[in-house]
Write an enzyme that holds these catalytic residues in place. Structure first.
Site, mmCIF file in Angstrom:
data_model
loop_
_atom_site.group_PDB
_atom_site.id
_atom_site.type_symbol
_atom_site.label_atom_id
_atom_site.label_comp_id
_atom_site.label_asym_id
_atom_site.label_seq_id
_atom_site.Cartn_x
_atom_site.Cartn_y
_atom_site.Cartn_z
ATOM 1 N N ASP A 7 42.269 57.512 21.055
ATOM 2 C CA ASP A 7 40.837 58.250 20.390
ATOM 3 C C ASP A 7 40.189 58.900 22.034
ATOM 4 O O ASP A 7 41.063 59.167 23.429
ATOM 5 C CB ASP A 7 39.805 57.065 20.827
ATOM 6 C CG ASP A 7 38.283 57.191 20.214
ATOM 7 O OD1 ASP A 7 37.790 58.376 19.766
ATOM 8 O OD2 ASP A 7 37.573 56.928 21.213
ATOM 9 N N SER A 8 39.155 59.778 22.089
ATOM 10 C CA SER A 8 38.562 60.510 23.703
ATOM 11 C C SER A 8 38.373 59.199 24.305
ATOM 12 O O SER A 8 38.589 59.095 25.822
ATOM 13 C CB SER A 8 37.813 61.005 23.284
ATOM 14 O OG SER A 8 36.628 60.320 22.764
ATOM 15 N N TYR A 39 35.089 64.716 23.323
ATOM 16 C CA TYR A 39 35.702 65.388 22.766
ATOM 17 C C TYR A 39 34.698 66.194 22.156
ATOM 18 O O TYR A 39 35.446 67.629 21.274
ATOM 19 C CB TYR A 39 37.112 64.696 21.969
ATOM 20 C CG TYR A 39 38.293 63.905 22.790
ATOM 21 C CD1 TYR A 39 38.438 64.112 23.972
ATOM 22 C CD2 TYR A 39 38.966 64.253 21.209
ATOM 23 C CE1 TYR A 39 40.244 64.022 24.642
ATOM 24 C CE2 TYR A 39 40.258 63.968 21.859
ATOM 25 C CZ TYR A 39 40.663 64.119 23.294
ATOM 26 O OH TYR A 39 42.179 63.477 23.592
ATOM 27 N N CYS A 70 39.992 59.340 16.670
ATOM 28 C CA CYS A 70 39.106 59.635 16.868
ATOM 29 C C CYS A 70 38.384 60.287 15.639
ATOM 30 O O CYS A 70 39.364 61.393 15.062
ATOM 31 C CB CYS A 70 38.816 60.259 18.221
ATOM 32 S SG CYS A 70 37.891 61.668 19.118
ATOM 33 N N ASN A 71 37.392 61.099 15.145
ATOM 34 C CA ASN A 71 36.584 61.806 14.189
ATOM 35 C C ASN A 71 37.235 63.575 14.526
ATOM 36 O O ASN A 71 37.206 63.998 13.570
ATOM 37 C CB ASN A 71 35.374 61.323 13.776
ATOM 38 C CG ASN A 71 35.333 59.735 13.603
ATOM 39 O OD1 ASN A 71 35.406 58.997 14.429
ATOM 40 N ND2 ASN A 71 35.388 60.007 12.179
ATOM 41 N N CYS A 183 31.830 58.855 13.653
ATOM 42 C CA CYS A 183 32.598 59.086 15.289
ATOM 43 C C CYS A 183 32.971 57.456 15.031
ATOM 44 O O CYS A 183 31.928 57.046 15.324
ATOM 45 C CB CYS A 183 31.250 59.391 16.081
ATOM 46 S SG CYS A 183 31.882 59.576 17.457
ATOM 47 N N THR A 184 33.823 57.125 15.878
ATOM 48 C CA THR A 184 34.306 55.907 16.405
ATOM 49 C C THR A 184 33.282 55.037 17.041
ATOM 50 O O THR A 184 33.698 53.276 16.806
ATOM 51 C CB THR A 184 35.587 55.678 16.493
ATOM 52 O OG1 THR A 184 36.292 57.072 17.271
ATOM 53 C CG2 THR A 184 36.562 56.293 15.613
ATOM 54 N N HIS A 185 32.995 55.894 18.295
ATOM 55 C CA HIS A 185 32.072 55.233 19.196
ATOM 56 C C HIS A 185 30.929 54.547 18.080
ATOM 57 O O HIS A 185 29.806 53.438 19.005
ATOM 58 C CB HIS A 185 31.697 55.789 19.917
ATOM 59 C CG HIS A 185 32.776 56.914 21.010
ATOM 60 N ND1 HIS A 185 33.310 57.376 21.296
ATOM 61 C CD2 HIS A 185 32.309 56.113 23.030
ATOM 62 C CE1 HIS A 185 34.298 57.373 22.014
ATOM 63 N NE2 HIS A 185 32.989 56.442 23.096
HETATM 64 N N1 DGL Z 1 35.385 58.525 19.018
HETATM 65 C C1 DGL Z 1 34.814 60.105 19.497
HETATM 66 C C2 DGL Z 1 34.633 60.968 18.044
HETATM 67 O O1 DGL Z 1 35.310 59.933 16.740
HETATM 68 C C3 DGL Z 1 33.816 61.584 19.727
HETATM 69 C C4 DGL Z 1 33.599 60.924 21.187
HETATM 70 C C5 DGL Z 1 33.414 62.332 21.438
HETATM 71 O O2 DGL Z 1 34.446 61.946 22.819
HETATM 72 O O3 DGL Z 1 32.296 62.936 21.605
HETATM 73 O O4 DGL Z 1 34.140 61.482 17.325
#
Ligand code: DGL
Length: 274
Positions: A7-8, A39, A70-71, A183-185
């Site tokens: 992931d980012s 990202y 990471c999406n 988004c995985t966050h």
């Molecule tokens: N966790 C990442 C996602 O799932 C993105 C967060 C990011 O880096 O902006 O898209």
């Protein structure tokens, strides 16, 4: 040989967490590209280059399966990763499983999407939902500030609440009965999202679906480890390992152990200190 997850930043730990619980006998390695976080506002071309570079690092490290947790990276790069790595390693991404879950969950066929600007702009969820249920309508909301606020690791304070309320408002207005956390966050603020959207809205995230997909892929490929052993897991990041450890421990809810810094190309492109 480990299953590799990237992931980012720390968001993919929500996916790793489910994998560690569902597959405790497997070994995992996690890469957080914290030097180039976020990202979510990068171009598809940049994200493809980053994903290919991380895949090389993880394959050199012995990965037997690659999970793009990471999406934003999945939306931009999963097809190219699969094409380039065909015959070497299988690639699991996060967009398709969530879209199938959302299509199965919705009753009024109005589905909301909260995701980074890069993911929304890619149109990947619109295409995946259309494949899963051509009758469903997708209402997408780009959320530029949410992943950075979560990654910063502070409390769920007024800024996070205001940001979540602002992003959820158009979905409440549109009367969606299902919302994809694209988004995985975002599962890290799931309670706040659920409270804002209301109890009646089904909130769909990818962790468990990905863990199931990893299990199926390992079995199909004959790559699974014997059950009964205790798997190991370790971490790499491209930014500051101590910052990763502090935020990561909280988000993984398991001990973090070793975090190794691994440099990546053009880390200077990271626009926030990691
Ligand atoms: N966790 C990442 C996602 O799932 C993105 C967060 C990011 O880096 O902006 O898209």
């Amino acid at each position: 040989m480990p299953v590799a997850v990237f992931d980012s930043g720390v968001g993919g730990l929500t996916v790793l967490h489910e994998c560690l619980v569902s597959l405790p006998h497997e070994d995992f390695v996690y890469f957080g590209d914290t030097a180039r976080f976020p990202y979510g506002d990068r171009s598809a071309g940049e994200l493809r280059a980053f994903a290919l570079e991380l895949a090389d690092i993880l394959l050199d490290d012995g990965a037997k399966l690659l999970v793009v947790a990471c999406n934003s990276a999945t939306a931009a790069a999963v097809e190219e990763l699969r094409a380039r790595l065909r015959g070497r390693v299988e690639v699991v991404g996060v967009v398709e499983p969530e879209s199938r879950l959302a299509a199965a969950a919705t009753r009024n066929r109005r589905v909301g999407l909260l995701a980074t600007p890069a993911t929304v702009a890619s149109g990947a969820y619109a295409r995946a939902l259309e494949r899963a249920d051509p009758e469903a309508t997708l209402h997408s909301v780009p959320c530029p500030t949410l992943a950075p606020l979560i990654q910063a690791g502070g409390e769920v304070d007024d800024r996070v609440v205001a940001s979540v309320e602002g992003y959820c408002a158009p979905l409440v207005e549109a009367g969606v009965d299902t919302v994809i956390l694209g988004c995985t966050h975002y599962p890290l603020v799931r309670s706040l999202l659920q409270r804002t959207l209301g109890r009646g809205v089904e909130v769909v995230s990818s962790g468990q679906a990905i863990a199931d997909e990893v299990e199926r892929a390992l079995r199909r490929l004959g790559l699974e480890r014997e059950e009964g052993r205790r798997g190991r897991y370790r971490f790499m990041c491209s930014g500051d390992p101590e910052a990763f450890r502090t935020v990561g421990t909280r988000f993984l809810q398991l001990p973090l152990g070793d975090v190794t810094r691994v440099p990546v190309a053009s880390a200077s492109q990271g626009r926030r200190a990691a």
